[in-house]
Motif scaffolding. Structure first.
Motif, PDB file in Angstrom:
ATOM      1  N   LEU A  83       0.827  -1.200   0.000  1.00 35.07           N
ATOM      2  CA  LEU A  83       0.000   0.000   0.000  1.00 35.07           C
ATOM      3  C   LEU A  83       0.866   1.256   0.000  1.00 35.07           C
ATOM      4  N   LEU A  84       1.897   1.283   0.844  1.00 28.24           N
ATOM      5  CA  LEU A  84       2.777   2.445   0.889  1.00 28.24           C
ATOM      6  C   LEU A  84       3.500   2.656  -0.444  1.00 28.24           C
ATOM      7  N   ALA A  85       3.925   1.556  -1.067  1.00 24.74           N
ATOM      8  CA  ALA A  85       4.620   1.665  -2.352  1.00 24.74           C
ATOM      9  C   ALA A  85       3.703   2.243  -3.426  1.00 24.74           C
ATOM     10  N   ILE A  86       2.440   1.809  -3.434  1.00 28.85           N
ATOM     11  CA  ILE A  86       1.477   2.314  -4.419  1.00 28.85           C
ATOM     12  C   ILE A  86       1.266   3.815  -4.241  1.00 28.85           C
ATOM     13  N   LEU A  87       1.044   4.237  -2.999  1.00 29.46           N
ATOM     14  CA  LEU A  87       0.768   5.648  -2.747  1.00 29.46           C
ATOM     15  C   LEU A  87       2.009   6.513  -2.994  1.00 29.46           C
ATOM     16  N   ALA A  88       3.180   6.006  -2.637  1.00 29.20           N
ATOM     17  CA  ALA A  88       4.402   6.776  -2.867  1.00 29.20           C
ATOM     18  C   ALA A  88       4.667   6.959  -4.353  1.00 29.20           C
ATOM     19  N   GLU A  89       4.482   5.894  -5.132  1.00 30.18           N
ATOM     20  CA  GLU A  89       4.714   5.986  -6.569  1.00 30.18           C
ATOM     21  C   GLU A  89       3.725   6.942  -7.220  1.00 30.18           C
ATOM     22  N   ARG A  90       2.470   6.894  -6.789  1.00 33.00           N
ATOM     23  CA  ARG A  90       1.462   7.801  -7.326  1.00 33.00           C
ATOM     24  C   ARG A  90       1.811   9.245  -6.977  1.00 33.00           C
ATOM     25  N   ALA A  91       2.246   9.488  -5.748  1.00 40.16           N
ATOM     26  CA  ALA A  91       2.619  10.847  -5.347  1.00 40.16           C
ATOM     27  C   ALA A  91       3.767  11.374  -6.203  1.00 40.16           C
ATOM     28  N   ARG A  92       4.783  10.545  -6.382  1.00 38.22           N
ATOM     29  CA  ARG A  92       5.933  10.980  -7.185  1.00 38.22           C
ATOM     30  C   ARG A  92       5.531  11.264  -8.628  1.00 38.22           C
ATOM     31  N   SER A  93       4.622  10.440  -9.164  1.00 46.34           N
ATOM     32  CA  SER A  93       4.204  10.632 -10.566  1.00 46.34           C
ATOM     33  C   SER A  93       3.478  11.950 -10.770  1.00 46.34           C
ATOM     34  N   LEU A  94       2.909  12.481  -9.686  1.00 48.60           N
ATOM     35  CA  LEU A  94       2.210  13.765  -9.761  1.00 48.60           C
ATOM     36  C   LEU A  94       3.128  14.945  -9.448  1.00 48.60           C
ATOM     37  N   GLY A  95       4.364  14.661  -9.070  1.00 46.54           N
ATOM     38  CA  GLY A  95       5.306  15.729  -8.787  1.00 46.54           C
ATOM     39  C   GLY A  95       5.476  16.049  -7.319  1.00 46.54           C
ATOM     40  N   VAL A  96       4.995  15.174  -6.434  1.00 46.54           N
ATOM     41  CA  VAL A  96       5.199  15.352  -4.993  1.00 46.54           C
ATOM     42  C   VAL A  96       6.570  14.795  -4.614  1.00 46.54           C
ATOM     43  N   ARG A  97       7.339  15.555  -3.852  1.00 54.28           N
ATOM     44  CA  ARG A  97       8.631  15.080  -3.372  1.00 54.28           C
ATOM     45  C   ARG A  97       8.434  14.246  -2.114  1.00 54.28           C
ATOM     46  N   ILE A  98       9.196  13.166  -2.000  1.00 56.24           N
ATOM     47  CA  ILE A  98       9.175  12.347  -0.793  1.00 56.24           C
ATOM     48  C   ILE A  98      10.605  12.245  -0.276  1.00 56.24           C
ATOM     49  N   GLU A  99      10.801  12.666   0.957  1.00 57.09           N
ATOM     50  CA  GLU A  99      12.116  12.588   1.583  1.00 57.09           C
ATOM     51  C   GLU A  99      12.057  11.583   2.724  1.00 57.09           C
ATOM     52  N   TYR A 100      12.734  10.448   2.555  1.00 58.12           N
ATOM     53  CA  TYR A 100      12.760   9.407   3.573  1.00 58.12           C
ATOM     54  C   TYR A 100      13.848   9.687   4.602  1.00 58.12           C
ATOM     55  N   GLU A 101      13.698   9.036   5.773  1.00 60.99           N
ATOM     56  CA  GLU A 101      14.643   9.181   6.879  1.00 60.99           C
ATOM     57  C   GLU A 101      14.843  10.652   7.242  1.00 60.99           C
ATOM     58  N   HIS A 102      13.732  11.367   7.251  1.00 60.71           N
ATOM     59  CA  HIS A 102      13.767  12.796   7.582  1.00 60.71           C
ATOM     60  C   HIS A 102      12.591  13.085   8.524  1.00 60.71           C
ATOM     61  N   GLU A 103      12.877  13.105   9.813  1.00 61.67           N
ATOM     62  CA  GLU A 103      11.825  13.335  10.797  1.00 61.67           C
ATOM     63  C   GLU A 103      11.728  14.817  11.125  1.00 61.67           C
ATOM     64  N   ILE A 104      10.506  15.317  11.154  1.00 61.77           N
ATOM     65  CA  ILE A 104      10.252  16.707  11.530  1.00 61.77           C
ATOM     66  C   ILE A 104       9.819  16.734  12.984  1.00 61.77           C
ATOM     67  N   THR A 105      10.540  17.475  13.813  1.00 64.02           N
ATOM     68  CA  THR A 105      10.221  17.529  15.237  1.00 64.02           C
ATOM     69  C   THR A 105       9.771  18.913  15.686  1.00 64.02           C
ATOM     70  N   HIS A 106       9.872  19.903  14.780  1.00 63.47           N
ATOM     71  CA  HIS A 106       9.506  21.271  15.155  1.00 63.47           C
ATOM     72  C   HIS A 106       9.029  21.994  13.899  1.00 63.47           C
ATOM     73  N   GLU A 107       7.975  22.805  14.058  1.00 65.24           N
ATOM     74  CA  GLU A 107       7.449  23.529  12.891  1.00 65.24           C
ATOM     75  C   GLU A 107       8.479  24.469  12.277  1.00 65.24           C
ATOM     76  N   ASP A 108       9.436  24.946  13.091  1.00 65.59           N
ATOM     77  CA  ASP A 108      10.439  25.876  12.578  1.00 65.59           C
ATOM     78  C   ASP A 108      11.283  25.249  11.471  1.00 65.59           C
ATOM     79  N   GLU A 109      11.336  23.918  11.449  1.00 65.68           N
ATOM     80  CA  GLU A 109      12.084  23.249  10.388  1.00 65.68           C
ATOM     81  C   GLU A 109      11.410  23.437   9.033  1.00 65.68           C
ATOM     82  N   LEU A 110      10.148  23.838   9.058  1.00 65.60           N
ATOM     83  CA  LEU A 110       9.389  24.034   7.815  1.00 65.60           C
ATOM     84  C   LEU A 110       8.954  25.488   7.692  1.00 65.60           C
TER      85      LEU A 110
END
Length: 374
Positions: A83-110
């Motif tokens: 399921l995760l592979a299907i959704l990730a591939e679909r997201a990428r095909s639409l131009g969504v970036r996916i960054e793995y091994e990147h945890e967000i712990t504070h809103e200031d990072e974004l």
């Protein structure tokens, strides 16, 4: 959101490595497909094509009977990795970036993001930083449970109840591929301790559980995930609620916003439903605060209804001995009625009898003043 407006600049930050997830299979019903078809028909079609489907429910009641319900609600199972592979591939095909091994712990990072959507689970770091604002509350369930896999491919959704010298222990099982199924084992804390499961390592726990559920496993092993010290991964379910689901430009979805007991099998469907509702709210109103307020108000009201049903379902299992003196058919029937708010307050056999009496009543006709009843 990207499909609705390709100009959106969207990045998904995933704390885990690509292809990594905990758990075995996801079970879902037509609601998930409906939400996904509404949000992205292409994803929905691929998910459906890669899912296992069933339309029967089976209850095994140890040394007593097997009860089957055919032509029940259609259910589906799919592997979490798939399921995760299907959704990730679909997201990428639409131009969504996916960054793995990147945890967000504070809103200031974004900093600079128009919207931050926190789908980081029941232990959400972003939510916990503002727990007072969100009004986060957690209620701990009484029973112990463990999430397992098996190489036995069940052909329906099954419940298996086994009576031991220390009380009942049971399994919810469903297939998610042609050669694997998920099995959730649950029991009261008294049974858990009486069987010695509170002090055995995972290998010994699995060996005992394989013996107890030998009738449904047909010689297949149970598959687990031991903790770092080798102990079994037994848990108590945590029901999480929040007074509000947004703060500034931060919105909560999925388990970060709410949890529902696994016995109703709705977690993934509700998370995707949250996402679809949020995207729709943002599409309808380009004022961020108004869109988030609409999402918060309306979606949270819908989830409250489902959480109530999940509460009664969990309560049914926490009071399982109340129903085990019934005939197998009566017990199985009330298993299907476990979401009822009345059932805990009415003697089970009376509830069963009244329910069947109501079902046998003729459909009400139209009666007008001055006419004869027919």
């Amino acid at each position: 959101m990207k499909r609705t407006d390709p100009a959106h600049d969207i990045t998904v930050y995933e704390r885990n490595p690509a292809g990594s997830t905990y758990g075995w299979g996801v079970t879902y019903w037509d609601e998930l497909l409906s939400n996904l078809y509404f949000a992205d028909p292409e994803s929905a079609q691929i998910v459906r094509e890669n899912s296992i489907r069933w339309d029967s429910w089976v209850a095994y009641i140890h040394e007593r009977a097997t009860v089957t319900a055919n032509d029940s609600d259609v259910g589906y199972g799919i592997g979490r990795h798939q399921l995760l592979a299907i959704l990730a591939e679909r997201a990428r095909s639409l131009g969504v970036r996916i960054e793995y091994e990147h945890e967000i712990t504070h809103e200031d990072e974004l900093a600079g993001a128009d919207l931050i959507v926190a789908g980081d689970g029941i232990n959400s770091t972003l939510r916990e930083r503002h727990a007072t604002h969100f009004g986060t509350q957690t209620t701990l369930g009484r029973n112990k449970y463990m999430w397992l896999g098996t190489t036995k491919a069940f052909d329906s959704f099954l419940f298996a109840f086994v009576e031991t010298d220390h009380g009942w222990i049971w399994c919810y099982g469903y297939p998610y591929s042609h050669d694997h199924s998920t099995g959730v084992i649950e029991c009261s804390p008294e049974t858990w301790k009486g069987l010695g499961l509170h002090q055995t390592h995972e290998a010994d726990s699995l060996a005992l559980l394989e013996k107890l559920f030998a009738d449904i496993l047909d010689g297949h092993p149970l598959l687990g995930r031991a903790l770092n010290d080798g102990s079994a991964h037994w848990l108590n379910f945590r029901t999480l609620t929040n007074r509000t689901w947004h703060r500034g430009n931060l919105a909560l979805v999925g388990d970060a916003a709410h949890t529902t007991h696994y016995s109703i099998g709705a977690g993934t469907a509700l998370a995707l439903g949250d996402a679809a509702f949020l995207a729709h709210s943002l599409y309808q109103d380009d004022r961020l605060e108004a869109a988030l307020a609409r999402y918060d108000r309306r979606r949270r009201a819908e989830i409250r209804r489902i959480q109530r049903a999940a509460h009664y379902s969990a309560q049914w299992y926490e009071n399982l001995p109340r129903y085990m003196d019934l005939s197998p058919l009566e017990m199985f029937t009330l298993l299907g009625k476990r979401h009822s708010r009345l059932l805990p307050h009415i003697p089970p056999r009376l509830y069963y009898q009244v329910g069947h009496a109501i079902e046998r009543l003729p459909s009400p006709g139209v009666f007008r003043r001055g006419s004869k009843a027919r």
